[in-house]
Design an enzyme around this catalytic site. Sequence first.
Site, PDB file in Angstrom:
ATOM      1  N   LYS A  93       0.694  -1.543   0.061  1.00  9.72           N
ATOM      2  CA  LYS A  93       0.223  -0.058  -0.125  1.00  9.72           C
ATOM      3  C   LYS A  93       0.344   1.439  -0.116  1.00  9.72           C
ATOM      4  O   LYS A  93       2.342   1.257   0.297  1.00  9.72           O
ATOM      5  CB  LYS A  93      -0.911   0.194   1.447  1.00  9.72           C
ATOM      6  CG  LYS A  93      -1.879   0.561   1.501  1.00  9.72           C
ATOM      7  CD  LYS A  93      -3.187  -0.207   0.893  1.00  9.72           C
ATOM      8  CE  LYS A  93      -4.296   0.913  -0.129  1.00  9.72           C
ATOM      9  NZ  LYS A  93      -5.858  -0.209  -0.104  1.00  9.72           N
ATOM     10  N   GLY A 148     -20.225   7.591   4.399  1.00  5.88           N
ATOM     11  CA  GLY A 148     -19.255   7.922   3.619  1.00  5.88           C
ATOM     12  C   GLY A 148     -19.534   7.701   1.866  1.00  5.88           C
ATOM     13  O   GLY A 148     -20.193   6.007   1.326  1.00  5.88           O
ATOM     14  N   GLY A 150     -18.599   8.284  -1.486  1.00  2.77           N
ATOM     15  CA  GLY A 150     -17.859   8.419  -2.639  1.00  2.77           C
ATOM     16  C   GLY A 150     -17.353   8.018  -3.966  1.00  2.77           C
ATOM     17  O   GLY A 150     -19.146   7.233  -3.970  1.00  2.77           O
ATOM     18  N   VAL A 156     -17.218   4.537  -4.160  1.00  3.16           N
ATOM     19  CA  VAL A 156     -18.399   3.289  -4.161  1.00  3.16           C
ATOM     20  C   VAL A 156     -19.168   3.049  -2.924  1.00  3.16           C
ATOM     21  O   VAL A 156     -20.224   2.470  -3.081  1.00  3.16           O
ATOM     22  CB  VAL A 156     -16.661   2.670  -3.255  1.00  3.16           C
ATOM     23  CG1 VAL A 156     -17.232   1.572  -2.778  1.00  3.16           C
ATOM     24  CG2 VAL A 156     -15.262   2.259  -3.655  1.00  3.16           C
ATOM     25  N   TYR A 210     -21.268   5.440  -3.491  1.00  2.00           N
ATOM     26  CA  TYR A 210     -22.187   5.758  -3.775  1.00  2.00           C
ATOM     27  C   TYR A 210     -22.998   4.730  -4.682  1.00  2.00           C
ATOM     28  O   TYR A 210     -23.941   4.573  -4.702  1.00  2.00           O
ATOM     29  CB  TYR A 210     -21.873   6.900  -4.741  1.00  2.00           C
ATOM     30  CG  TYR A 210     -22.804   7.377  -6.453  1.00  2.00           C
ATOM     31  CD1 TYR A 210     -24.058   8.040  -5.519  1.00  2.00           C
ATOM     32  CD2 TYR A 210     -22.298   7.614  -7.217  1.00  2.00           C
ATOM     33  CE1 TYR A 210     -24.985   8.641  -7.027  1.00  2.00           C
ATOM     34  CE2 TYR A 210     -23.457   7.705  -8.271  1.00  2.00           C
ATOM     35  CZ  TYR A 210     -24.477   8.579  -7.819  1.00  2.00           C
ATOM     36  OH  TYR A 210     -25.467   8.950  -8.743  1.00  2.00           O
TER      37      TYR A 210
END
Length: 355
Positions: A80, A179, A181, A183, A185
């Site tokens: 990451k 949330g 964002g 994903v 949405y």
Amino acid sequence: MKILEYLENYDYEQLVICQDRTSGLKAIICIHDTTLGPALGGTRMWNYASEEEAILDALRLARGMTYKNAAAGLNLGGGKTVIIGDSRTQKSEELFRAFGRYVQSLNGRYITAEDVGTTVRDMDWVHLETEFVTGASSSGASGDPSPMTARGVWRGMKAAAKEAFGDDSLRGKTIAIQGLGHVGYCLAKHLHEEGAKLIVTDIHEDAIKHLINEMEAVVVRPEEIFGVEADIYAPCAMGAVINDETIPQFKFKVIAGAANNVLQEERHGDKLHDLGILYAPDYVINSGGVINVADELEGYDYQRALQKVEMVYDNVAKVLQIAKQMNIPTYKAADRMAEQRIERLGQIRSNYLRK
């Protein structure tokens, strides 16, 4: 923070701290484990409060990617990147190209992609400097993985619903999404189309406005989402949202969302188990995005990738079955499934080196 001690305790391979004065790049690349193959994991851009917080996030996310890729059946290790900065105001071509050069310097041990705060355009800039990037818009790439992540979460949520409610239909179920964002949405769209009732929140008001009319969603303040009356809670923002302060507020029967590292500590997974709240482990249910971008390594085929993402349903069901049979928390069942695959294949493989 004793970094080397932390690396040793969780058996990390490499931590790379990157800076470029001209572009303002400040980034941490972490490679946790390459037993199964090169480390694949996205690049997150976030305005961290401190360098230590950023390093710790990179460490936790990289280890999570090892488990995610192993549990998804991918021949990939875990890594990451986190870039310190405001993704709304501090992005530039030179920043991502400088970052791309650091990725290239690792010679294929690490492959990057989008994550929170980064986009296809950003990966296009990275791609100008390195071949070791997925999710760009170039020929043979898959573009934004968010829709596939959301589809996988939706499929995994259905598997969890079947275990909790006896039926995998989400029609009529009330689902709280934290949330909205890319994903969150896309997940909301899947749920709305199936006939679920939505309660939503986001720290950015502009992410919510169009959902009120489009999906008849009920909007609450960010701090209120933990205590709403809902069947399923879908955390789709940042991690550590399941903790000592939030758990006493929960009225949910199922937790199934896209966010990584939602358990602040492992003991919080034990607490959910004791309370009878069914938790679909994050790195199993949110693996659709990495499954999608990993398909690029074979020469991207949308239908093939979609078919693999549909299997998130089966992976979640398998973890829940292991947990039920062994009477252990679901996070432990997921870890066991991933670790056993790494151990089995590790007997015939060594650390990944590009040929």
